[in-house]
Design a protein around this motif. Structure first.
Motif, PDB file in Angstrom:
ATOM      1  N   ARG A 261      -4.735   1.712  14.786  1.00  0.00           N
ATOM      2  CA  ARG A 261      -4.820   1.793  13.593  1.00  0.00           C
ATOM      3  C   ARG A 261      -4.955   0.424  12.723  1.00  0.00           C
ATOM      4  O   ARG A 261      -3.838  -0.293  13.018  1.00  0.00           O
ATOM      5  CB  ARG A 261      -3.474   2.542  12.818  1.00  0.00           C
TER       6      ARG A 261
ATOM      7  N   SER B 151      -5.864   0.675   8.991  1.00  0.00           N
ATOM      8  CA  SER B 151      -5.755   0.514   7.872  1.00  0.00           C
ATOM      9  C   SER B 151      -4.749   1.415   7.416  1.00  0.00           C
ATOM     10  O   SER B 151      -4.009   2.190   8.290  1.00  0.00           O
ATOM     11  CB  SER B 151      -7.116   1.887   7.280  1.00  0.00           C
ATOM     12  N   PRO B 152      -4.139   1.626   6.053  1.00  0.00           N
ATOM     13  CA  PRO B 152      -2.990   2.506   5.551  1.00  0.00           C
ATOM     14  C   PRO B 152      -3.364   3.771   5.698  1.00  0.00           C
ATOM     15  O   PRO B 152      -2.545   4.383   6.238  1.00  0.00           O
ATOM     16  CB  PRO B 152      -2.905   2.131   3.936  1.00  0.00           C
ATOM     17  N   ASP B 153      -4.630   4.336   5.413  1.00  0.00           N
ATOM     18  CA  ASP B 153      -4.753   5.579   5.682  1.00  0.00           C
ATOM     19  C   ASP B 153      -4.718   5.970   7.177  1.00  0.00           C
ATOM     20  O   ASP B 153      -4.198   7.037   7.538  1.00  0.00           O
ATOM     21  CB  ASP B 153      -5.976   6.023   5.100  1.00  0.00           C
ATOM     22  N   GLY B 154      -5.130   5.216   8.088  1.00  0.00           N
ATOM     23  CA  GLY B 154      -5.123   5.362   9.364  1.00  0.00           C
ATOM     24  C   GLY B 154      -3.561   5.565   9.867  1.00  0.00           C
ATOM     25  O   GLY B 154      -3.258   6.275  10.852  1.00  0.00           O
TER      26      GLY B 154
ATOM     27  N   ILE C  21      -1.014   6.368   7.933  1.00  0.00           N
ATOM     28  CA  ILE C  21      -0.456   7.732   7.623  1.00  0.00           C
ATOM     29  C   ILE C  21      -0.803   8.796   8.552  1.00  0.00           C
ATOM     30  O   ILE C  21      -0.084   9.601   9.067  1.00  0.00           O
ATOM     31  CB  ILE C  21      -1.001   8.103   6.177  1.00  0.00           C
ATOM     32  N   GLU C  22      -2.265   8.863   8.843  1.00  0.00           N
ATOM     33  CA  GLU C  22      -2.863   9.812   9.906  1.00  0.00           C
ATOM     34  C   GLU C  22      -2.128   9.796  11.166  1.00  0.00           C
ATOM     35  O   GLU C  22      -1.775  10.809  11.727  1.00  0.00           O
ATOM     36  CB  GLU C  22      -4.414   9.498  10.113  1.00  0.00           C
TER      37      GLU C  22
ATOM     38  N   PRO D 264       0.876  -1.316   0.115  1.00  0.00           N
ATOM     39  CA  PRO D 264       0.039  -0.087   0.154  1.00  0.00           C
ATOM     40  C   PRO D 264       1.037   1.022   0.052  1.00  0.00           C
ATOM     41  O   PRO D 264       0.267   2.451  -0.203  1.00  0.00           O
ATOM     42  CB  PRO D 264      -0.763  -0.196   1.255  1.00  0.00           C
ATOM     43  N   PHE D 265       2.045   1.061   0.133  1.00  0.00           N
ATOM     44  CA  PHE D 265       3.153   2.228   0.165  1.00  0.00           C
ATOM     45  C   PHE D 265       4.301   2.224  -0.825  1.00  0.00           C
ATOM     46  O   PHE D 265       5.356   2.114  -0.453  1.00  0.00           O
ATOM     47  CB  PHE D 265       3.694   2.451   1.577  1.00  0.00           C
TER      48      PHE D 265
ATOM     49  N   THR E 240       7.051  10.733   5.022  1.00  0.00           N
ATOM     50  CA  THR E 240       5.755  10.001   5.700  1.00  0.00           C
ATOM     51  C   THR E 240       5.701   8.391   5.065  1.00  0.00           C
ATOM     52  O   THR E 240       5.403   7.454   5.775  1.00  0.00           O
ATOM     53  CB  THR E 240       4.410  10.926   5.607  1.00  0.00           C
ATOM     54  N   GLN E 241       5.670   8.585   3.756  1.00  0.00           N
ATOM     55  CA  GLN E 241       5.710   7.326   3.174  1.00  0.00           C
ATOM     56  C   GLN E 241       6.680   6.095   3.285  1.00  0.00           C
ATOM     57  O   GLN E 241       6.434   5.101   3.463  1.00  0.00           O
ATOM     58  CB  GLN E 241       5.788   7.406   1.511  1.00  0.00           C
TER      59      GLN E 241
END
Ligand code: HEC
Length: 106
Positions: free
Chosen positions: A66, A68-71, A73-74, A25-26, A92-93
């Motif tokens: 967390r 999920s991938p979005d979570g 990152i957040e 995912p990244f 960040t990635q």
């Protein structure tokens, strides 16, 4: 020896290709660089005390925050404040790619 029907093989190859294509995912993240950033900022400083020793366990505990991938990152964005850092999207990635060694998001 059991014989596997010939039609299974193309199906297996296709499934394998699909899994490989969606496994990361990244894709822009460099896990090795992420680890360097993580260590440079001593990211586990608080996690170590929260988890009573091994801070990395915060990423795999059964009730982790967390999922999920979005979570993820957040959360990196939130925790960057804890170390007074302003990570670029690339950094960040990188951090996410490193932390995904624990999260194992696909
Ligand atoms: C000042 C203390 C502190 C520092 C430094 C810190 N964190 Fe955190 N971190 C926390 C706290 C508190 C939580 C949330 C724990 C909870 O809610 O149970 C957390 C949670 C997390 C989580 C989510 C864990 C889960 O449950 O899924 C991630 C990912 C994370 N931190 C990444 C980082 C990164 C990356 C850095 C370094 C840039 C960092 N943290 C530095 C305090 C800190």
């Amino acid at each position: 020896m059991k014989l596997i029907p010939a039609f299974i093989f193309p199906a297996m190859i296709l499934l394998g290709a699909a899994a490989a294509a969606s496994a990361n995912p990244f894709p822009d993240g460099n896990a090795l660089n992420g680890q360097k950033i993580f260590e440079k900022y001593d990211c586990n400083r608080c996690h170590n005390s929260i988890m009573g020793g091994d801070g990395n366990k915060i990423f795999t505990r059964f009730d982790r925050k967390r999922n999920s991938p979005d979570g993820l990152i957040e959360q990196i964005g939130m925790c960057s404040g804890n170390v007074n850092a302003h990570f670029t999207p690339k950094e960040t990635q990188d951090l996410a790619a490193y932390l995904n060694i624990f999260y194992k998001f696909k």
